[in-house]
Design a protein around this motif. Sequence first.
Motif, PDB file in Angstrom:
ATOM      1  N   THR A   3     -73.984 -55.173  30.028  1.00 21.62           N
ATOM      2  CA  THR A   3     -72.971 -54.248  30.521  1.00 21.62           C
ATOM      3  C   THR A   3     -71.585 -54.735  30.132  1.00 21.62           C
ATOM      4  N   TYR A   4     -70.620 -53.817  30.108  1.00 14.30           N
ATOM      5  CA  TYR A   4     -69.245 -54.150  29.752  1.00 14.30           C
ATOM      6  C   TYR A   4     -68.295 -53.294  30.595  1.00 14.30           C
ATOM      7  N   ARG A   5     -67.288 -53.936  31.179  1.00 11.20           N
ATOM      8  CA  ARG A   5     -66.292 -53.199  31.952  1.00 11.20           C
ATOM      9  C   ARG A   5     -65.151 -52.780  31.014  1.00 11.20           C
ATOM     10  N   ILE A   6     -64.906 -51.490  30.938  1.00 14.63           N
ATOM     11  CA  ILE A   6     -63.910 -50.946  30.029  1.00 14.63           C
ATOM     12  C   ILE A   6     -62.509 -51.426  30.416  1.00 14.63           C
ATOM     13  N   LYS A   7     -61.753 -51.849  29.407  1.00 13.62           N
ATOM     14  CA  LYS A   7     -60.379 -52.301  29.618  1.00 13.62           C
ATOM     15  C   LYS A   7     -59.402 -51.262  29.083  1.00 13.62           C
ATOM     16  N   SER A   8     -58.184 -51.330  29.574  1.00 15.50           N
ATOM     17  CA  SER A   8     -57.141 -50.423  29.098  1.00 15.50           C
ATOM     18  C   SER A   8     -56.944 -50.626  27.600  1.00 15.50           C
ATOM     19  N   GLY A   9     -56.918 -49.539  26.844  1.00 14.50           N
ATOM     20  CA  GLY A   9     -56.747 -49.620  25.397  1.00 14.50           C
ATOM     21  C   GLY A   9     -58.044 -49.627  24.620  1.00 14.50           C
ATOM     22  N   ASP A  10     -59.176 -49.791  25.297  1.00 13.79           N
ATOM     23  CA  ASP A  10     -60.477 -49.775  24.614  1.00 13.79           C
ATOM     24  C   ASP A  10     -60.785 -48.388  24.066  1.00 13.79           C
ATOM     25  N   THR A  11     -61.497 -48.363  22.955  1.00 15.11           N
ATOM     26  CA  THR A  11     -62.070 -47.126  22.432  1.00 15.11           C
ATOM     27  C   THR A  11     -63.564 -47.341  22.283  1.00 15.11           C
ATOM     28  N   LEU A  12     -64.332 -46.265  22.332  1.00 15.04           N
ATOM     29  CA  LEU A  12     -65.780 -46.387  22.218  1.00 15.04           C
ATOM     30  C   LEU A  12     -66.178 -46.949  20.863  1.00 15.04           C
ATOM     31  N   ILE A  39     -62.801 -42.356  27.616  1.00  9.45           N
ATOM     32  CA  ILE A  39     -63.451 -43.340  28.471  1.00  9.45           C
ATOM     33  C   ILE A  39     -62.407 -43.884  29.444  1.00  9.45           C
ATOM     34  N   ILE A  40     -62.847 -44.324  30.599  1.00 11.53           N
ATOM     35  CA  ILE A  40     -61.933 -44.672  31.689  1.00 11.53           C
ATOM     36  C   ILE A  40     -61.963 -46.169  31.958  1.00 11.53           C
ATOM     37  N   ALA A  41     -60.793 -46.801  31.915  1.00  6.48           N
ATOM     38  CA  ALA A  41     -60.677 -48.223  32.202  1.00  6.48           C
ATOM     39  C   ALA A  41     -61.211 -48.522  33.602  1.00  6.48           C
ATOM     40  N   GLY A  42     -61.951 -49.610  33.717  1.00  3.60           N
ATOM     41  CA  GLY A  42     -62.527 -50.000  34.994  1.00  3.60           C
ATOM     42  C   GLY A  42     -63.963 -49.578  35.176  1.00  3.60           C
ATOM     43  N   LYS A  43     -64.413 -48.577  34.401  1.00  3.30           N
ATOM     44  CA  LYS A  43     -65.801 -48.142  34.468  1.00  3.30           C
ATOM     45  C   LYS A  43     -66.689 -49.110  33.692  1.00  3.30           C
ATOM     46  N   THR A  44     -67.977 -49.123  34.025  1.00  2.00           N
ATOM     47  CA  THR A  44     -68.928 -50.029  33.379  1.00  2.00           C
ATOM     48  C   THR A  44     -69.801 -49.272  32.384  1.00  2.00           C
TER      49      THR A  44
END
Length: 238
Positions: A3-12, A39-44
Amino acid sequence: MSTYRIKSGDTLSAIARRNQTSVGALMKANPQIKNANLIIAGKTLNIPGSRDSYDGGQSRPAGGGSRPGGTSGGRPTQQTQGTGGTTGPASQGPKGSPFDIARSHLDKNAGSLKLEKGGVGADMEDWVPNNVNCANFVSACLEQAGQIKNSQHHNAVVGLAANLDKDPNFKRVSLANAKPGDVVSMKTPGGHHVVMFAGWKNGKPEFIGSNNVNRDGSQRISMTQMNYPIMSIHQYRG
């Protein structure tokens, strides 16, 4: 699957590149994502990758005599006594035994099995990478035996175990009380692995499942002995 927690600025696409997978595979592993560009920062995120696998290079077969991750060459027989336990009748579902179903596919590559139009292959999800099909294969065998529904199918070891914990038809048992076809979740150096109990051979437990035994790291259906720590054993009681 990790699993990975999305960070601000990430793209799929960037996440896919870092994890050596594709945007399409990420979206299939995360059906909650409807738009690849949103995609939303903070989501897994579920990341299809190498964590749910049998790393044969880091484990010795518990009973010796077969190479790590390879087939043991034997078949469990009914009522065969070993120092570790007795192999009794296989677990049965409304449509048959998941152990017998798994055994009918011995030596098939997981990648090839997924292409079959009927049976276990039809219930395996094609998008799962060929080095991490252990939960995909076990789930499909349980479906074919009628022990779980399609909605309970899971491609991650911990996800499948959680689904079985919620199912009143399954109970956790000890290795001493295991039957062929019981679902065995293990902790490996690289993450997790899931197989089915296959009986006792020379006083040691054997397991059948989709294992990383091919030279390229991909999985093949094999039966072998393993010495990884067991996290849980789920037995069908329906």
